[in-house]
Design a protein around this motif. Structure first.
Motif, PDB file in Angstrom:
ATOM      1  N   ALA A 182       0.846  -1.194   0.000  1.00  0.00           N
ATOM      2  CA  ALA A 182       0.000   0.000   0.000  1.00  0.00           C
ATOM      3  C   ALA A 182       0.883   1.246   0.000  1.00  0.00           C
ATOM      4  O   ALA A 182       2.107   1.148   0.160  1.00  0.00           O
ATOM      5  CB  ALA A 182      -0.913  -0.025   1.224  1.00  0.00           C
ATOM      6  N   PRO A 183       0.308   2.429  -0.199  1.00  0.00           N
ATOM      7  CA  PRO A 183       1.133   3.649  -0.213  1.00  0.00           C
ATOM      8  C   PRO A 183       2.047   3.803   1.002  1.00  0.00           C
ATOM      9  O   PRO A 183       3.227   4.173   0.854  1.00  0.00           O
ATOM     10  CB  PRO A 183       0.089   4.768  -0.287  1.00  0.00           C
ATOM     11  CG  PRO A 183      -1.029   4.159  -1.081  1.00  0.00           C
ATOM     12  CD  PRO A 183      -1.090   2.730  -0.612  1.00  0.00           C
ATOM     13  N   ASP A 184       1.553   3.520   2.207  1.00  0.00           N
ATOM     14  CA  ASP A 184       2.424   3.617   3.385  1.00  0.00           C
ATOM     15  C   ASP A 184       3.587   2.635   3.288  1.00  0.00           C
ATOM     16  O   ASP A 184       4.696   2.927   3.744  1.00  0.00           O
ATOM     17  CB  ASP A 184       1.628   3.363   4.664  1.00  0.00           C
ATOM     18  CG  ASP A 184       0.797   4.564   5.083  1.00  0.00           C
ATOM     19  OD1 ASP A 184       1.028   5.658   4.530  1.00  0.00           O
ATOM     20  OD2 ASP A 184      -0.082   4.408   5.945  1.00  0.00           O
ATOM     21  N   PRO A 237      -5.500  -2.177   4.676  1.00  0.00           N
ATOM     22  CA  PRO A 237      -6.150  -0.986   4.095  1.00  0.00           C
ATOM     23  C   PRO A 237      -5.407  -0.464   2.876  1.00  0.00           C
ATOM     24  O   PRO A 237      -4.187  -0.653   2.743  1.00  0.00           O
ATOM     25  CB  PRO A 237      -6.109   0.034   5.238  1.00  0.00           C
ATOM     26  CG  PRO A 237      -4.956  -0.391   6.094  1.00  0.00           C
ATOM     27  CD  PRO A 237      -4.886  -1.884   5.992  1.00  0.00           C
ATOM     28  N   ASP A 238      -6.145   0.185   1.978  1.00  0.00           N
ATOM     29  CA  ASP A 238      -5.583   0.881   0.809  1.00  0.00           C
ATOM     30  C   ASP A 238      -4.832  -0.052  -0.135  1.00  0.00           C
ATOM     31  O   ASP A 238      -3.850   0.344  -0.763  1.00  0.00           O
ATOM     32  CB  ASP A 238      -4.643   2.012   1.251  1.00  0.00           C
ATOM     33  CG  ASP A 238      -5.361   3.064   2.067  1.00  0.00           C
ATOM     34  OD1 ASP A 238      -6.524   3.358   1.759  1.00  0.00           O
ATOM     35  OD2 ASP A 238      -4.739   3.575   3.020  1.00  0.00           O
ATOM     36  N   LEU A 239      -5.308  -1.283  -0.237  1.00  0.00           N
ATOM     37  CA  LEU A 239      -4.638  -2.258  -1.081  1.00  0.00           C
ATOM     38  C   LEU A 239      -5.530  -2.592  -2.276  1.00  0.00           C
ATOM     39  O   LEU A 239      -6.676  -2.992  -2.117  1.00  0.00           O
ATOM     40  CB  LEU A 239      -4.344  -3.531  -0.285  1.00  0.00           C
ATOM     41  CG  LEU A 239      -3.113  -4.338  -0.694  1.00  0.00           C
ATOM     42  CD1 LEU A 239      -1.857  -3.493  -0.664  1.00  0.00           C
ATOM     43  CD2 LEU A 239      -2.955  -5.540   0.229  1.00  0.00           C
ATOM     44  N   VAL A 241      -7.355  -1.712  -6.192  1.00  0.00           N
ATOM     45  CA  VAL A 241      -8.337  -0.719  -6.594  1.00  0.00           C
ATOM     46  C   VAL A 241      -9.314  -1.360  -7.566  1.00  0.00           C
ATOM     47  O   VAL A 241      -8.928  -2.172  -8.415  1.00  0.00           O
ATOM     48  CB  VAL A 241      -7.647   0.510  -7.231  1.00  0.00           C
ATOM     49  CG1 VAL A 241      -6.837   0.122  -8.464  1.00  0.00           C
ATOM     50  CG2 VAL A 241      -8.666   1.588  -7.590  1.00  0.00           C
ATOM     51  N   THR A 247     -10.879   6.336 -11.258  1.00  0.00           N
ATOM     52  CA  THR A 247     -10.636   5.774  -9.919  1.00  0.00           C
ATOM     53  C   THR A 247      -9.250   5.137  -9.845  1.00  0.00           C
ATOM     54  O   THR A 247      -8.511   5.323  -8.862  1.00  0.00           O
ATOM     55  CB  THR A 247     -11.715   4.737  -9.583  1.00  0.00           C
ATOM     56  OG1 THR A 247     -12.989   5.361  -9.607  1.00  0.00           O
ATOM     57  CG2 THR A 247     -11.476   4.125  -8.211  1.00  0.00           C
ATOM     58  N   LYS A 250      -6.393   7.699  -9.794  1.00  0.00           N
ATOM     59  CA  LYS A 250      -6.200   8.299  -8.474  1.00  0.00           C
ATOM     60  C   LYS A 250      -5.394   7.364  -7.567  1.00  0.00           C
ATOM     61  O   LYS A 250      -4.558   7.822  -6.775  1.00  0.00           O
ATOM     62  CB  LYS A 250      -7.547   8.634  -7.851  1.00  0.00           C
ATOM     63  CG  LYS A 250      -8.241   9.807  -8.532  1.00  0.00           C
ATOM     64  CD  LYS A 250      -9.643  10.036  -7.983  1.00  0.00           C
ATOM     65  CE  LYS A 250     -10.328  11.207  -8.692  1.00  0.00           C
ATOM     66  NZ  LYS A 250     -11.732  11.373  -8.273  1.00  0.00           N
ATOM     67  N   ALA A 251      -5.627   6.053  -7.675  1.00  0.00           N
ATOM     68  CA  ALA A 251      -4.850   5.097  -6.887  1.00  0.00           C
ATOM     69  C   ALA A 251      -3.388   5.093  -7.333  1.00  0.00           C
ATOM     70  O   ALA A 251      -2.464   4.994  -6.512  1.00  0.00           O
ATOM     71  CB  ALA A 251      -5.449   3.701  -7.026  1.00  0.00           C
ATOM     72  N   ARG A 254      -1.691   8.068  -5.803  1.00  0.00           N
ATOM     73  CA  ARG A 254      -1.347   7.883  -4.384  1.00  0.00           C
ATOM     74  C   ARG A 254      -0.037   7.103  -4.238  1.00  0.00           C
ATOM     75  O   ARG A 254       0.778   7.426  -3.367  1.00  0.00           O
ATOM     76  CB  ARG A 254      -2.487   7.166  -3.657  1.00  0.00           C
ATOM     77  CG  ARG A 254      -3.738   8.042  -3.474  1.00  0.00           C
ATOM     78  CD  ARG A 254      -4.713   7.424  -2.493  1.00  0.00           C
ATOM     79  NE  ARG A 254      -5.344   6.209  -3.026  1.00  0.00           N
ATOM     80  CZ  ARG A 254      -6.440   6.199  -3.754  1.00  0.00           C
ATOM     81  NH1 ARG A 254      -7.045   7.336  -4.083  1.00  0.00           N
ATOM     82  NH2 ARG A 254      -6.968   5.055  -4.176  1.00  0.00           N
ATOM     83  N   LEU A 255       0.150   6.094  -5.068  1.00  0.00           N
ATOM     84  CA  LEU A 255       1.407   5.342  -5.013  1.00  0.00           C
ATOM     85  C   LEU A 255       2.583   6.196  -5.476  1.00  0.00           C
ATOM     86  O   LEU A 255       3.678   6.123  -4.903  1.00  0.00           O
ATOM     87  CB  LEU A 255       1.299   4.079  -5.877  1.00  0.00           C
ATOM     88  CG  LEU A 255       0.386   2.977  -5.333  1.00  0.00           C
ATOM     89  CD1 LEU A 255       0.172   1.892  -6.376  1.00  0.00           C
ATOM     90  CD2 LEU A 255       0.966   2.370  -4.052  1.00  0.00           C
TER      91      LEU A 255
END
Length: 289
Positions: A182-184, A237-239, A241, A247, A250-251, A254-255
């Motif tokens: 995910a982004p984090d 979370p956030d894994l 799309v 949509t 946008k994902a 974020r990456l």
């Protein structure tokens, strides 16, 4: 500019590859990635075919499991691809799935040591050096390529854990992160990669490629949830799309904000129309700055 590509997953039979790669070329998609998953399709053979069937798209192999290969063979194959198709092949190496390595009798006691030795020797051979080394796993006696690449070739490393991420920063030219990132996770990976780069005194750019599990179409959310559940990742979370091109773009953004240089859209294993997925990836490309 954020790079964008798509994956041809090896759940598809090899004979489907030609149509997909030609469509990727025709739509202007930048990169098409292949996987060498045991026991499905060979990465180098598939990449050579894909490059021969196309004119512009770059073809990535992410990744070649180093326990399966003598480093001299890896270097010969990478150099051959680069001389046949200059600048269009992207090669990644990594530990491989340890259970699969065990199935073929190739599992090693220290995967990190093997990967370090393989990366160091591979990059030296591709630079045209003559190499003698007596490592724990990599042993070469006066080895040099007769036909080394005519220019620099980047070698990426697949990495997940902290030790391998630091190793990638120190010994590879880029890093491949799985779709479970995910982004984090990309931010944390970048920090560890940079620690490795600093320890090795490396200052050149280091490319980070991230797979993004992607589903589109009327049943997209259901297929995405099913694959995440199958991988035991449904609670992360956030894994992944699911949705339309906007949509997904946008994902991707974020990456990219988290540190990804290139995002590769990874269809679900049950993607019903791989050609349509490539067209969809081209739509997303138009929306990603």
């Amino acid at each position: 500019m954020t790079g964008l590509g798509a994956v041809f997953r090896p759940q598809l039979p090899p004979e489907r590859l030609r149509a997909v790669v030609q469509l990727a070329d025709a739509t202007g998609l930048e990169e098409l990635w292949l996987w060498e998953d045991c026991f499905r399709e060979g990465g180098i053979s598939a990449a050579a075919a894909a490059l021969a069937w196309s004119e512009q798209v770059r073809v990535g192999v992410g990744l070649l499991p180093v326990p399966l290969r003598n480093v001299a063979i890896t270097a010969m194959e990478v150099a051959t691809l680069d001389r046949l198709f200059p600048g269009r092949a992207i090669l990644g190496v990594g530990h491989g799935v340890q259970d699969w390595m065990g199935q073929v009798g190739a599992r090693v006691e220290s995967p990190v040591t093997l990967l370090r030795e393989h990366l160091d020797a591979l990059r030296a051979l591709l630079r045209g050096e003559r190499l003698t080394t007596d490592g724990r796993y990599v042993k070469l006696d006066d080895v040099a390529l007769d036909w080394p690449p005519t220019g620099p070739v980047e070698i990426l490393a697949g990495a997940t854990g902290p030790r391998t991420l630091r190793l990638a920063g120190a010994a590879a030219d880029g890093t491949i992160l799985t779709a479970s990132t995910a982004p984090d996770g990309v931010r944390r990976a970048r920090q560890l990669i940079d620690e490795g780069r600093e320890s090795a005194g490396r200052t050149e750019p280091h490319k980070v490629v991230v797979y993004l599990l992607t589903a589109t179409g009327p049943d997209a959310a259901t297929r995405l949830r099913a694959e995440l559940a199958e991988e035991g990742l449904e609670s992360v979370p956030d894994l992944g799309v699911a949705g339309d091109a906007d949509t997904v773009a946008k994902a991707v953004h974020r990456l990219a904000e988290a540190g990804a240089d290139t995002v590769i859209l990874q269809p679900t294993g049950d993607e019903p129309d791989p050609e349509a997925f490539v067209r969809f990836a081209a739509e997303v490309r138009a929306l990603v700055p």
